[in-house]
Design a protein around this motif. Structure first.
Motif, mmCIF file in Angstrom:
data_model
loop_
_atom_site.group_PDB
_atom_site.id
_atom_site.type_symbol
_atom_site.label_atom_id
_atom_site.label_comp_id
_atom_site.label_asym_id
_atom_site.label_seq_id
_atom_site.Cartn_x
_atom_site.Cartn_y
_atom_site.Cartn_z
ATOM 1 N N GLN A 1 2.284 9.100 -6.021
ATOM 2 C CA GLN A 1 2.456 10.578 -5.948
ATOM 3 C C GLN A 1 3.224 11.405 -7.242
ATOM 4 N N ARG A 2 4.435 9.739 -7.632
ATOM 5 C CA ARG A 2 6.057 10.401 -8.286
ATOM 6 C C ARG A 2 4.558 10.554 -10.064
ATOM 7 N N LYS B 1 0.921 -0.755 -0.201
ATOM 8 C CA LYS B 1 -0.358 0.399 -0.087
ATOM 9 C C LYS B 1 0.264 1.180 -0.075
ATOM 10 N N SER B 2 1.541 1.049 0.906
ATOM 11 C CA SER B 2 2.689 2.722 0.756
ATOM 12 C C SER B 2 3.715 2.261 -0.602
ATOM 13 N N MET B 3 4.289 1.315 -1.268
ATOM 14 C CA MET B 3 4.243 1.806 -2.489
ATOM 15 C C MET B 3 3.369 1.897 -3.246
ATOM 16 N N HIS B 4 2.222 1.602 -3.650
ATOM 17 C CA HIS B 4 1.419 1.963 -4.216
ATOM 18 C C HIS B 4 1.008 3.651 -4.163
#
Length: 155
Positions: free
Chosen positions: A37-38, A29-32
């Motif tokens: 954001q990127r 979830k944090s990677m997504h």
């Protein structure tokens, strides 16, 4: 009793897998969120670049703004005390001689007498015959004749 022990052992293993998977879910979830954001930042950069390219193309290939009207000449060195003289209009200038007429005397001549039909020699209103006014000035008309011919090659 052995079965209960096996089931408890299997249950413990499954609970351990659930804990590990929950940790993995948080990681992904944090990677997504980072990827989103990127992507948002990259999309904003792309939009900005497209706008700059559009503006530069408009400046380079758009209408030229350097053309000034004849009234707006900032580099004109005229005397401010004297009124500016009006610009001549296009075409034939007043007070100037007209250009000479073209000379067609070298062309061959063919005289042609044109006679009106009898029904055109009477007045349309009263039916009386028309009388000439004595002003039969010859007029000149220049026509171009095109001659068509066919060439046959004999071999």
């Amino acid at each position: 009793m052995q079965e209960v022990s096996d089931l408890r052992s299997e249950n413990a293993d499954l609970r351990q897998q659930v804990r590990e998977l929950r940790c993995d879910v948080g990681y992904w979830k944090s990677m997504h969120a980072r990827a989103v954001q990127r992507h948002t930042l990259t999309q904003a950069e792309l939009d900005q670049s497209k706008a700059e390219v559009r503006q530069l193309k408009a400046e380079r290939f758009g209408k030229q703004s350097e053309k000034k009207s004849s009234k707006d000449r900032s580099n004109d060195l005229s005397d401010p005390d004297q009124p500016p003289k009006p610009k001549n209009r296009r075409g034939q200038q007043p007070g100037r001689p007209a250009p000479n007429r073209r000379d067609y005397s070298h062309l061959p001549e063919r005289e042609q007498l044109i006679d009106l039909p009898e029904d055109a020699k009477v007045c349309a209103c009263c039916g009386e015959p028309l009388v000439g006014l004595g002003q039969s000035d010859p007029c000149e008309q220049i026509e171009i004749e095109t001659i068509l011919y066919r060439t046959i090659d004999s071999q």
